[in-house]
Enzyme design. Structure first.
Site, PDB file in Angstrom:
ATOM      1  N   VAL A 103       0.561  -1.541   0.347  1.00 51.93           N
ATOM      2  CA  VAL A 103      -0.452   0.186   0.244  1.00 51.93           C
ATOM      3  C   VAL A 103       0.607   1.198  -0.092  1.00 51.93           C
ATOM      4  CG1 VAL A 103      -2.182  -1.292   1.354  1.00 51.93           C
ATOM      5  CG2 VAL A 103      -0.308  -0.163   2.550  1.00 51.93           C
ATOM      6  N   HIS A 119      -4.398  -4.516  -2.025  1.00 51.33           N
ATOM      7  CA  HIS A 119      -4.937  -3.730  -1.374  1.00 51.33           C
ATOM      8  C   HIS A 119      -5.214  -2.171  -0.814  1.00 51.33           C
ATOM      9  CE1 HIS A 119      -3.060  -8.047   0.456  1.00 51.33           C
ATOM     10  NE2 HIS A 119      -3.801  -8.252  -0.196  1.00 51.33           N
TER      11      HIS A 119
HETATM   12  C1  BJW Z   1      12.183 -10.630   1.222  1.00 50.35           C
HETATM   13  C2  BJW Z   1      12.954  -9.101   1.736  1.00 50.35           C
HETATM   14  C3  BJW Z   1      13.523  -8.609   0.256  1.00 50.35           C
HETATM   15  C4  BJW Z   1      11.350  -9.940   2.887  1.00 50.35           C
HETATM   16  N1  BJW Z   1      14.182  -9.935  -1.077  1.00 50.35           N
HETATM   17  N2  BJW Z   1      12.372 -10.248   0.106  1.00 50.35           N
HETATM   18  C5  BJW Z   1      -8.870 -18.864   1.920  1.00 50.35           C
HETATM   19  C6  BJW Z   1      -8.061 -19.448   3.605  1.00 50.35           C
HETATM   20  C7  BJW Z   1      -7.152 -18.979   4.822  1.00 50.35           C
HETATM   21  C8  BJW Z   1      -7.878 -17.432   5.447  1.00 50.35           C
HETATM   22  C9  BJW Z   1      -8.821 -17.105   4.202  1.00 50.35           C
HETATM   23  C10 BJW Z   1      -9.388 -17.008   2.799  1.00 50.35           C
HETATM   24  N3  BJW Z   1      -9.412 -16.332   1.779  1.00 50.35           N
HETATM   25  C11 BJW Z   1      -9.671 -15.514   3.082  1.00 50.35           C
HETATM   26  C12 BJW Z   1      -8.780 -15.749   4.028  1.00 50.35           C
HETATM   27  C13 BJW Z   1      -8.794 -14.585   4.762  1.00 50.35           C
HETATM   28  C14 BJW Z   1      -7.471 -13.272   5.190  1.00 50.35           C
HETATM   29  C15 BJW Z   1      -6.660 -14.214   5.005  1.00 50.35           C
HETATM   30  O1  BJW Z   1      -5.851 -14.539   3.953  1.00 50.35           O
HETATM   31  N4  BJW Z   1      -6.346 -14.886   5.850  1.00 50.35           N
HETATM   32  C16 BJW Z   1      -4.542 -15.388   6.301  1.00 50.35           C
HETATM   33  C17 BJW Z   1      -3.535 -14.379   7.183  1.00 50.35           C
HETATM   34  C18 BJW Z   1      -5.309 -16.768   7.411  1.00 50.35           C
HETATM   35  N5  BJW Z   1      -7.427 -13.092   4.000  1.00 50.35           N
HETATM   36  C19 BJW Z   1      -9.058 -11.701   3.518  1.00 50.35           C
HETATM   37  O2  BJW Z   1      -9.390 -11.005   4.500  1.00 50.35           O
HETATM   38  C20 BJW Z   1      -8.528 -11.046   2.480  1.00 50.35           C
HETATM   39  N6  BJW Z   1     -10.082 -10.444   2.179  1.00 50.35           N
HETATM   40  C21 BJW Z   1     -10.924 -11.232   1.655  1.00 50.35           C
HETATM   41  O3  BJW Z   1     -10.355 -12.658   1.581  1.00 50.35           O
HETATM   42  O4  BJW Z   1     -12.182 -11.201   1.365  1.00 50.35           O
HETATM   43  C22 BJW Z   1     -13.810 -12.068   1.255  1.00 50.35           C
HETATM   44  C23 BJW Z   1     -14.080 -11.574   1.230  1.00 50.35           C
HETATM   45  C24 BJW Z   1     -15.802 -11.560   0.418  1.00 50.35           C
HETATM   46  C25 BJW Z   1     -16.721 -11.085   0.932  1.00 50.35           C
HETATM   47  C26 BJW Z   1     -16.836 -10.580   1.606  1.00 50.35           C
HETATM   48  C27 BJW Z   1     -15.925  -9.922   2.918  1.00 50.35           C
HETATM   49  C28 BJW Z   1     -15.036 -11.066   2.420  1.00 50.35           C
HETATM   50  C29 BJW Z   1      -7.882  -9.121   2.596  1.00 50.35           C
HETATM   51  C30 BJW Z   1      -6.374  -8.825   2.878  1.00 50.35           C
HETATM   52  C31 BJW Z   1      -6.007  -8.209   3.314  1.00 50.35           C
HETATM   53  C32 BJW Z   1      -4.574  -8.183   3.825  1.00 50.35           C
HETATM   54  N7  BJW Z   1      -4.081  -6.537   3.977  1.00 50.35           N
HETATM   55  C33 BJW Z   1      -3.018  -6.489   4.703  1.00 50.35           C
HETATM   56  C34 BJW Z   1      -3.311  -5.291   5.314  1.00 50.35           C
HETATM   57  C35 BJW Z   1      -3.327  -3.968   4.440  1.00 50.35           C
HETATM   58  C36 BJW Z   1      -2.866  -3.829   4.384  1.00 50.35           C
HETATM   59  C37 BJW Z   1      -1.414  -2.308   5.052  1.00 50.35           C
HETATM   60  O5  BJW Z   1      -1.769  -2.077   5.406  1.00 50.35           O
HETATM   61  O6  BJW Z   1      -0.356  -2.568   4.962  1.00 50.35           O
HETATM   62  O7  BJW Z   1      -2.176  -6.244   3.622  1.00 50.35           O
HETATM   63  S1  BJW Z   1      -3.043  -7.198   6.133  1.00 50.35           S
HETATM   64  C38 BJW Z   1      -0.837  -7.717   4.904  1.00 50.35           C
HETATM   65  O8  BJW Z   1      -0.658  -8.461   4.810  1.00 50.35           O
HETATM   66  C39 BJW Z   1      -1.239  -6.625   3.726  1.00 50.35           C
HETATM   67  C40 BJW Z   1       0.048  -7.171   3.151  1.00 50.35           C
HETATM   68  O9  BJW Z   1      -0.376  -6.685   2.189  1.00 50.35           O
HETATM   69  C41 BJW Z   1       0.106  -8.857   3.570  1.00 50.35           C
HETATM   70  C42 BJW Z   1       0.213  -9.499   2.657  1.00 50.35           C
HETATM   71  O10 BJW Z   1       1.263  -9.588   3.667  1.00 50.35           O
HETATM   72  P1  BJW Z   1       3.399  -9.680   2.105  1.00 50.35           P
HETATM   73  O11 BJW Z   1       2.871  -9.376   1.088  1.00 50.35           O
HETATM   74  O12 BJW Z   1       2.745 -11.360   2.264  1.00 50.35           O
HETATM   75  O13 BJW Z   1       4.201  -9.139   3.822  1.00 50.35           O
HETATM   76  P2  BJW Z   1       4.851 -10.616   4.649  1.00 50.35           P
HETATM   77  O14 BJW Z   1       5.358  -9.512   5.842  1.00 50.35           O
HETATM   78  O15 BJW Z   1       4.081 -11.070   5.451  1.00 50.35           O
HETATM   79  O16 BJW Z   1       5.911 -11.206   3.321  1.00 50.35           O
HETATM   80  C43 BJW Z   1       7.765 -10.246   3.822  1.00 50.35           C
HETATM   81  C44 BJW Z   1       8.105 -11.402   2.855  1.00 50.35           C
HETATM   82  O17 BJW Z   1       8.578 -10.864   2.189  1.00 50.35           O
HETATM   83  C45 BJW Z   1       9.000 -12.883   3.533  1.00 50.35           C
HETATM   84  O18 BJW Z   1       8.338 -14.093   2.841  1.00 50.35           O
HETATM   85  C46 BJW Z   1       9.901 -12.326   3.800  1.00 50.35           C
HETATM   86  O19 BJW Z   1      10.743 -13.123   3.181  1.00 50.35           O
HETATM   87  C47 BJW Z   1      10.318 -12.111   2.564  1.00 50.35           C
HETATM   88  N8  BJW Z   1      10.832 -10.823   2.107  1.00 50.35           N
HETATM   89  N9  BJW Z   1      12.701  -8.716   3.002  1.00 50.35           N
HETATM   90  C48 BJW Z   1      13.084 -10.353  -1.052  1.00 50.35           C
HETATM   91  N10 BJW Z   1      14.658  -7.840   0.651  1.00 50.35           N
END
Ligand code: BJW
Ligand code: ZN
Length: 242
Positions: A103, A119
């Site tokens: 974001v 997101h």
């Molecule tokens: C490097 C590095 C370097 C470090 N070089 N690499 C199915 C199964 C289970 C659960 C669900 C499902 N479907 C939906 C869900 C629920 C939920 C979910 O997924 N939960 C799981 C966690 C269990 N999903 C949702 O709720 C989503 N909505 C949805 O599905 O709605 C359905 C619906 C339909 C109808 C009505 C109502 C609902 C929405 C998800 C929203 C995510 N929001 C966030 C916060 C908001 C944004 C913000 O403030 O920034 O988004 S959470 C947070 O996680 C953020 C990120 O975008 C997101 C992903 O994280 P990301 O980018 O992967 O970061 P990290 O920190 O996890 O990983 C970093 C990686 O980089 C690591 O691997 C490091 O190793 C690596 N790394 N340095 C290369 N230099």
């Protein structure tokens, strides 16, 4: 490592359509904290309190405190070599789409044009009462910012846990991925849905998946190639030599 990079580069050369999915890892080298992992935000903060719709409805003040702090951090940083390399890739490949979970807006700041922010964007705010949506780049918006049109409570323009992604944006991603030959999945822990499953659309259509991450993820086993290291170090070398 050099051989692996050359193989992936050759796959990129051959691909007619390329998609990229990025996560917090690509901005880590810019100084934006990631969510999971050793230094991740969720180590000492509860995502369900700070980044879920229930959390916001129960305690908007605490959520705004978190987002104001994040806005202040992001306001002070800029794009890095990883973001820049993806701008170069877009220039080299006509059929290109960058899907980001971030974001922070750093891809656009670096110069990427074909970007979908699935997101949302931290610099946008939305009114919870009249749904007026606008961009406000003031780093700290104060305790409980209100809507200039109706006085209702504002919320960050991001997708919280428990909220659906914008269906138009998600449809655009899915339609593009169905015809994608190669997808780079960079700096994401691949645990948040639906982003974590987007690669399977490419895989199902016979495309190649490449993961670039510091460490393996739950999706590494589905990858055709996995490159372990920092995105800002791997991407420039990979893309320069195309
Ligand atoms: C490097 C590095 C370097 C470090 N070089 N690499 C199915 C199964 C289970 C659960 C669900 C499902 N479907 C939906 C869900 C629920 C939920 C979910 O997924 N939960 C799981 C966690 C269990 N999903 C949702 O709720 C989503 N909505 C949805 O599905 O709605 C359905 C619906 C339909 C109808 C009505 C109502 C609902 C929405 C998800 C929203 C995510 N929001 C966030 C916060 C908001 C944004 C913000 O403030 O920034 O988004 S959470 C947070 O996680 C953020 C990120 O975008 C997101 C992903 O994280 P990301 O980018 O992967 O970061 P990290 O920190 O996890 O990983 C970093 C990686 O980089 C690591 O691997 C490091 O190793 C690596 N790394 N340095 C290369 N230099
Ligand atoms: Zn309003």
């Amino acid at each position: 490592m050099r051989e692996l990079i050359e193989k992936v580069r050759e796959q990129i050369r051959q691909a007619k359509q390329i998609a990229v999915l990025t996560g917090a890892g690509i901005s880590a080298e810019s100084g934006v904290p990631t969510f999971r992992g050793a230094d991740g935000l969720w180590r000492n903060k509860d995502p369900m309190k700070l980044a879920s719709i229930q959390g916001f409805l129960e305690n908007p003040k605490e959520v705004w405190e978190f987002y104001n702090w994040r806005r202040e951090v992001i306001a002070k940083v800029t794009y890095n070599k990883g973001h820049k390399a993806l701008v170069e890739l877009e220039k080299k490949k006509e059929n290109f789409l960058l899907i980001t979970q971030n974001v922070d807006g750093l891809h656009s700041l670096a110069g990427s044009k074909k970007v979908l922010e699935i997101h949302g964007n931290i610099w946008w705010v939305k009114c919870t009462k009249c749904y007026y949506k606008y961009e406000d780049r003031t780093p700290n918006l104060g305790e409980l910012p209100t809507c200039p049109k109706c006085g209702g409570l504002l919320r960050p323009g991001v997708v919280f846990f428990g909220e659906p992604l914008d269906s138009d944006i998600l449809d655009k991603c899915c339609n593009f991925l169905k015809h994608t030959d190669l997808m780079l999945i960079i700096g994401t822990s691949s645990v948040v849905e639906p982003a974590a499953s987007l690669g399977f659309i490419v895989k199902k259509a016979g495309g190649v998946l490449v993961e670039i991450n510091l460490e393996p993820t739950p999706n590494t086993k589905f990858m055709d190639y996995a490159i372990h290291g920092k995105a800002g170090e791997i991407l420039p070398g990979l893309i320069e030599g195309l």
